[in-house]
Design a protein around this motif. Structure first.
Motif, mmCIF file in Angstrom:
data_model
loop_
_atom_site.group_PDB
_atom_site.id
_atom_site.type_symbol
_atom_site.label_atom_id
_atom_site.label_comp_id
_atom_site.label_asym_id
_atom_site.label_seq_id
_atom_site.Cartn_x
_atom_site.Cartn_y
_atom_site.Cartn_z
ATOM 1 N N SER A 152 -16.913 -38.714 26.835
ATOM 2 C CA SER A 152 -17.626 -37.816 25.916
ATOM 3 C C SER A 152 -17.715 -38.419 24.514
ATOM 4 O O SER A 152 -18.716 -38.254 23.825
ATOM 5 C CB SER A 152 -17.005 -36.411 25.892
ATOM 6 N N VAL A 153 -16.695 -39.178 24.098
ATOM 7 C CA VAL A 153 -16.749 -39.849 22.786
ATOM 8 C C VAL A 153 -17.859 -40.915 22.796
ATOM 9 O O VAL A 153 -18.666 -41.000 21.860
ATOM 10 C CB VAL A 153 -15.380 -40.488 22.426
ATOM 11 N N LEU A 154 -17.923 -41.718 23.869
ATOM 12 C CA LEU A 154 -18.960 -42.761 23.953
ATOM 13 C C LEU A 154 -20.359 -42.157 23.969
ATOM 14 O O LEU A 154 -21.283 -42.687 23.359
ATOM 15 C CB LEU A 154 -18.745 -43.619 25.206
ATOM 16 N N SER A 155 -20.497 -41.024 24.647
ATOM 17 C CA SER A 155 -21.795 -40.359 24.709
ATOM 18 C C SER A 155 -22.200 -39.857 23.314
ATOM 19 O O SER A 155 -23.361 -39.942 22.918
ATOM 20 C CB SER A 155 -21.690 -39.224 25.722
ATOM 21 N N PRO B 290 -19.012 -33.517 15.575
ATOM 22 C CA PRO B 290 -18.663 -33.871 16.956
ATOM 23 C C PRO B 290 -18.220 -32.678 17.799
ATOM 24 O O PRO B 290 -17.708 -31.693 17.279
ATOM 25 C CB PRO B 290 -17.506 -34.865 16.789
ATOM 26 N N LYS B 291 -18.433 -32.816 19.131
ATOM 27 C CA LYS B 291 -18.049 -31.748 20.059
ATOM 28 C C LYS B 291 -16.713 -32.055 20.749
ATOM 29 O O LYS B 291 -16.003 -31.173 21.180
ATOM 30 C CB LYS B 291 -19.123 -31.587 21.155
ATOM 31 N N GLU C 286 -6.156 -26.292 21.053
ATOM 32 C CA GLU C 286 -5.935 -27.569 20.349
ATOM 33 C C GLU C 286 -7.150 -28.491 20.473
ATOM 34 O O GLU C 286 -7.533 -29.169 19.534
ATOM 35 C CB GLU C 286 -4.724 -28.300 20.955
ATOM 36 N N ARG C 287 -7.752 -28.521 21.688
ATOM 37 C CA ARG C 287 -8.870 -29.438 21.944
ATOM 38 C C ARG C 287 -10.236 -28.872 21.542
ATOM 39 O O ARG C 287 -11.261 -29.487 21.757
ATOM 40 C CB ARG C 287 -8.909 -29.792 23.444
ATOM 41 N N ARG C 288 -10.248 -27.681 20.961
ATOM 42 C CA ARG C 288 -11.518 -27.045 20.557
ATOM 43 C C ARG C 288 -12.487 -26.932 21.734
ATOM 44 O O ARG C 288 -13.650 -27.320 21.653
ATOM 45 C CB ARG C 288 -12.200 -27.842 19.441
ATOM 46 N N MET C 289 -11.966 -26.439 22.856
ATOM 47 C CA MET C 289 -12.825 -26.280 24.020
ATOM 48 C C MET C 289 -12.619 -24.896 24.634
ATOM 49 O O MET C 289 -11.556 -24.312 24.484
ATOM 50 C CB MET C 289 -12.571 -27.391 25.039
#
Length: 608
Positions: free
Chosen positions: A132-135, A152-153, A476-479
């Motif tokens: 997801s970071v690379l995308s 960023p998401k 924590e992961r904002r999801m």
């Protein structure tokens, strides 16, 4: 070959820009290849001055082969290529780049992982996080935006910024470039070196682009520069089939084409040669609910066809059982397995179906890598508890779950390769609250020992407190925690089919082997019923299509909140419907994981 009026207009278009709206099954490849032939044979254009751009290597290869067969010569001087292959050729000649300068996918992954280690980032599912970071890095580059203006998401802005800069630094130090750099560097080259730009403008005097609805901002900017001053830009696409926003595709670029090129001729290929009238008209009613699109009426060239079947089932188990029964009926009637496809919204969709197909020995092939539910980190945690209850107290098995949920057991308290409860308790002998926690864990494992698999998963979630741990982790992961709970729900659903842990574990092994076999088959072109995501089905066609799980929250996906997201979801459903030539089955469940489910709004919008 006989062409309809709209196809003739597109093929015979002379010079200047043209926008060709090509609905599903309207023969766009035929139009592009015949237009190239028309330009060279009737218009006297030098084949070396024509460039045809597609989005995938496979599409470029197919287009080139179709054209070569048409002109019956082994060698064609027309350039067929993807955006990346064309732009890399330009950079190769300008900067002497070689293919060895293109970063490999595993290197990109390694660079991000190295940055994560440096920053001491701890995430549960490393692979998912890295992709997801690379995308998102790709999105920033493709939009020509500055890092400061991107939200960023996948993680916080600070973390993303550090990962982005670190990744770029590693590329530069090793003299490497990724696919997005090819576009950025080409754009900068054309802006700075007008002489080089002019040489390529003189070379490619006629540019044809396929699947234009999938173009992103930077690709469009380069193409506009390359097409000047003649503007012989012939774009073909369907705004209703733009389903790659997550990769940076912008359907609004196609919608704004006439603003950028007011003199552009607009042609609508409005005849669908693939699907029956019932399918074409229902899909047309569905997509008309989108507001960001070119209004269009598509007509079916084939007959009336059979009515679309919409079926509601009690739950996913009944739904998949019914699909398998119908697949066997189709085969008994003489239908080839390869003529049938089952489409779903995300690649975790077919797990139950795969299990049923295995049970009934129905051959199938998968276009996507289906994630193995039992190898998800959440499943690994749950199964570690069960294995511990069954006697596996090895450090490797228990360590990942000792503090999930938090028990504050220190690694220093663990000696040897096996967890010894008495030693552990003696380490904390002066801390009664820690002794309580260790004894509670011992008790929980004893309780799990004699349980049925589904009861065990439920006990781990509720009594052991694993659900609470997941809520904290998601925060924590904002999801959204729902995504993670879905994994637990799926695991519990799978467990319900088995009376003992042993039977369940045996199934997991067989399921894993089947997925590995499918991965191998993908390289070797497998046979059987096609299973694929709606995304992967684009461009394909089948006599019979099943749409699996047409429920709210699945399609449209629960993440689709904003209008543009919802329109993209509707386009995806439209793509899925228009893959069917003769029969279309739309299936949905009344209940999932003991929760009531609503049918997808898209079913009602088709007016069936």
């Amino acid at each position: 070959m006989a062409f309809n009026e709209a196809q003739k207009n597109a093929i015979r278009h002379g010079s200047g820009p043209a926008l060709v709206l090509a609905g599903p099954g309207s023969g766009k490849t035929t139009v592009i290849t015949n237009r190239v032939r028309f330009l060279t044979e009737k218009y006297g254009v030098d084949p070396g001055n024509i460039l045809v751009i597609t989005f995938t290597r496979a599409a470029a290869r197919e287009m080139k082969e179709r054209y070569s067969q048409m002109i019956q010569t082994g060698c064609s001087r027309v350039s067929f290529g993807t955006f990346h292959s064309v732009f890399f050729l330009i950079l190769k000649l300008a900067y002497r780049y070689q293919t060895s300068n293109i970063v490999r996918e595993e290197q990109r992954t390694r660079f991000v992982k190295e940055m994560m280690e440096t920053m001491a980032l701890d995430v549960e599912e490393e692979g998912e996080f890295v992709s997801s970071v690379l995308s998102e890095i790709s999105m920033v580059k493709g939009e020509l935006m500055s890092l400061e203006h991107y939200y960023p998401k996948s993680c916080s802005s600070e973390v993303f910024g550090a990962l982005y800069r670190g990744y770029e630094d590693k590329l530069r130090r090793q003299g490497l470039l990724d696919f997005d750099d090819m576009l950025v560097m080409c754009y900068e080259l054309f802006q700075e070196r007008k002489d080089i730009l002019k040489a390529w403008q003189d070379k490619y005097r006629y540019i044809l682009i396929d699947e234009f609805q999938d173009i992103n901002r930077i690709q469009y900017e380069i193409v506009k520069m390359l097409a000047k001053p003649l503007d012989n830009l012939f774009i073909v696409g369907d705004d209703d089939q733009s389903i790659y926003r997550f990769r940076g595709a912008k359907p609004e670029l196609m919608l704004g084409f006439e603003k950028d090129f007011p003199q552009a001729k607009k042609i609508l290929l409005d005849t669908n040669y693939r699907s029956s009238r019932q399918i074409v008209e229902a899909a047309g009613r569905l997509i008309s609910h989108n507001s960001t699109r070119f209004p269009k009426e598509i007509r079916a060239a084939r007959g009336e066809g059979r009515p679309i079947s919409v079926r509601e089932y009690k739950d996913p188990l009944e739904e998949n059982q019914a699909i398998v029964a119908e697949l066997r009926d189709y085969a008994a009637m003489g239908m080839a397995w390869e003529d049938i496809a089952v489409l779903y919204r995300t690649n975790s969709g077919p797990r139950l179906l795969i299990t049923k197909l295995m049970e009934y020995n129905i051959p199938f092939q998968m276009r996507d890598t289906a994630p193995n539910l039992y190898e998800h980190w959440i499943s690994r945690h749950v199964l570690a508890y069960i294995r511990a209850a069954e006697g596996d107290l090895s450090r490797g098995n228990l360590l990942p779950v000792l503090n999930r949920p938090k028990r504050y057991i220190s690694r220093d308290a663990l000696e040897g390769q096996r967890i010894d409860w008495e030693r552990l308790k003696s380490f904390y002998q002066d801390k009664n609250w820690m002794l309580d926690r260790i004894e509670q864990l011992e008790y929980d494992l004893k309780m799990l020992k004699g349980m049925a698999p589904a009861g065990a998963v439920n006990y781990i979630r509720k009594a052991v407190g694993y659900d609470d741990y997941i809520r904290e982790y998601a925060l924590e992961r904002r999801m959204p925690p729902e995504e993670l709970f879905e994994v637990l729900d799926s695991l519990q659903e799978s467990a319900m089919g088995f009376k003992t842990y042993e039977a369940w574990f045996t199934h997991m092994e067989e399921y894993k082997e089947q997925l590995q076999k499918q991965a191998k088959n993908r390289e070797e072109k497998g046979t059987g019923v096609s299973l694929m995501t709606m995304h992967s089905s684009k461009g394909l066609e089948f006599r019979v299509v099943y749409i699996l799980d047409a429920n709210e929250g699945i399609t449209p996906h629960h993440k689709a909140v904003l209008d543009p997201d919802m329109e993209e979801e509707r386009r995806m459903f439209y793509v899925a419907m228009t893959r069917a030539k003769e029969r279309l089955h739309i299936c949905h469940a009344k209940e999932r994981y003991h929760k009531k489910q609503e049918p997808s709004r898209f079913i009602e919008e088709t007016g069936i």
